[in-house]
Design an enzyme around this catalytic site. Structure first.
Site, PDB file in Angstrom:
ATOM      1  N   GLY A  13      12.274  28.613 -20.055  1.00  0.00           N
ATOM      2  CA  GLY A  13      12.581  28.452 -21.472  1.00  0.00           C
ATOM      3  C   GLY A  13      13.393  29.624 -21.980  1.00  0.00           C
ATOM      4  O   GLY A  13      13.109  30.170 -23.053  1.00  0.00           O
ATOM      5  N   GLY A  14      14.424  30.002 -21.232  1.00  0.00           N
ATOM      6  CA  GLY A  14      15.155  31.218 -21.538  1.00  0.00           C
ATOM      7  C   GLY A  14      16.482  31.030 -22.247  1.00  0.00           C
ATOM      8  O   GLY A  14      17.279  31.970 -22.284  1.00  0.00           O
ATOM      9  N   THR A  15      16.728  29.862 -22.810  1.00  0.00           N
ATOM     10  CA  THR A  15      18.051  29.608 -23.394  1.00  0.00           C
ATOM     11  C   THR A  15      18.129  29.826 -24.895  1.00  0.00           C
ATOM     12  O   THR A  15      19.222  29.878 -25.454  1.00  0.00           O
ATOM     13  CB  THR A  15      18.505  28.163 -23.091  1.00  0.00           C
ATOM     14  OG1 THR A  15      17.559  27.241 -23.662  1.00  0.00           O
ATOM     15  CG2 THR A  15      18.611  27.928 -21.590  1.00  0.00           C
ATOM     16  N   GLY A  17      15.812  31.518 -28.632  1.00  0.00           N
ATOM     17  CA  GLY A  17      14.657  32.187 -29.201  1.00  0.00           C
ATOM     18  C   GLY A  17      14.120  33.347 -28.393  1.00  0.00           C
ATOM     19  O   GLY A  17      14.861  34.224 -27.929  1.00  0.00           O
ATOM     20  N   ILE A  18      12.811  33.362 -28.216  1.00  0.00           N
ATOM     21  CA  ILE A  18      12.142  34.456 -27.517  1.00  0.00           C
ATOM     22  C   ILE A  18      12.636  34.581 -26.088  1.00  0.00           C
ATOM     23  O   ILE A  18      12.862  35.689 -25.590  1.00  0.00           O
ATOM     24  CB  ILE A  18      10.614  34.241 -27.539  1.00  0.00           C
ATOM     25  CG1 ILE A  18      10.076  34.397 -28.963  1.00  0.00           C
ATOM     26  CG2 ILE A  18       9.910  35.216 -26.595  1.00  0.00           C
ATOM     27  CD1 ILE A  18       8.634  33.965 -29.123  1.00  0.00           C
ATOM     28  N   TYR A 150      -2.005  21.871 -29.532  1.00  0.00           N
ATOM     29  CA  TYR A 150      -1.190  23.042 -29.217  1.00  0.00           C
ATOM     30  C   TYR A 150      -2.078  24.259 -28.943  1.00  0.00           C
ATOM     31  O   TYR A 150      -1.903  24.965 -27.938  1.00  0.00           O
ATOM     32  CB  TYR A 150      -0.239  23.335 -30.373  1.00  0.00           C
ATOM     33  CG  TYR A 150       0.546  24.609 -30.224  1.00  0.00           C
ATOM     34  CD1 TYR A 150       1.513  24.742 -29.236  1.00  0.00           C
ATOM     35  CD2 TYR A 150       0.337  25.694 -31.082  1.00  0.00           C
ATOM     36  CE1 TYR A 150       2.251  25.916 -29.094  1.00  0.00           C
ATOM     37  CE2 TYR A 150       1.066  26.861 -30.956  1.00  0.00           C
ATOM     38  CZ  TYR A 150       2.017  26.972 -29.954  1.00  0.00           C
ATOM     39  OH  TYR A 150       2.732  28.130 -29.812  1.00  0.00           O
TER      40      TYR A 150
END
Length: 249
Positions: A13-15, A17-18, A150
């Protein structure tokens, strides 16, 4: 600078935001970096920003077979791995009576099942020492309405931090978590709210933060850099909360 010099790092999930900000900071600290994502547009944008030395791969965080494929890509690119930041995740904020089985399975698949099987797939590639950092959430610590599924997925990640720490520390693998509070990222724009509704939700959440503001991705990324670096060599099985005090209420 150079706190991660020579370290081989994977950020899921590196594309945006954080995850994207963490990739930036990892690069500045000297790491070699691979990132994953699912959006073709975001993958292309991240690749352009981070440069050709960063491997940018499309990968479905919920698919078990995809985790094995990702491990193979890491083996081919790096030969091994020193840092894993499990950041890919999804947020589904709905009342308990509006969550169906498909939504439940999707949240658990992306947020918990995928990370578990990714770690399993990477076991033979982890160096000694290795740092694994899981991106949890303040929601695992508080009883915020409309976050039942969540929060449960993130609580599951925190349980993995404890159990895997005990199981893997003998192999030189440290497992820790960072638990962000509300952060200014594109994630909130993906929740299906209208602009007016989103403003109301944001104001309501911000009102619960003692620091009276949202955090920013750089503040979370800095915490991840610490946990990934040798500076935290004696930090094992911890949950670093970066939440403006929200989890203390």
């Amino acid at each position: 600078m150079n706190r991660l010099a020579g370290k081989r790092a994977l950020i899921t999930g590196g594309t945006t935001g954080i995850g994207l900000e963490t990739a930036r900071q990892f690069l500045r600290e000297g790491a070699r970096v691979m990132i994953t994502g699912t959006s073709a547009k975001n993958l292309e944008s991240a690749a352009k920003e981070l440069g050709p030395e960063v491997a940018v791969l499309a990968s479905d965080a919920s698919n078990v077979a995809a985790q094995r494929e990702l491990a193979d890509a890491v083996r081919q690119k790096f030969g091994g791995l020193d840092v894993l930041f499990v950041n890919a995740g999804t947020v589904d904020m709905r009342p308990v009576d509006q969550i169906d089985e498909a939504a439940f399975d999707r949240s658990f698949g992306i947020n918990l099942k995928g990370p578990f099987f990714l770690i399993q797939a990477l076991l033979q590639l982890f160096a000694n020492p290795t740092s694994i950092v899981l991106n949890a959430s303040v929601n695992a610590h508080i009883g915020m309405p409309n976050t039942s599924v969540y929060a449960a997925t993130k609580a599951g990640l925190l349980s993995l931090v404890k159990t895997l720490s005990g199981e893997l520390i003998g192999r030189g693998i440290r497992v820790n978590a960072v638990s962000p509070g509300p952060i200014e990222t594109p994630l909130y724009g993906k929740l299906g709210f209208s602009e007016a509704e989103l403003k109301l939700v944001a104001a309501s959440i911000q009102g619960q933060v003692p620091a009276k503001r949202f955090g920013n991705p750089a503040e979370i990324a800095s915490a991840v850099v610490y946990l990934a670096s040798d500076e935290s060599a004696f930090t094992v099985g911890s949950d670093l909360m970066v939440d403006g005090g929200m989890g203390n209420l």
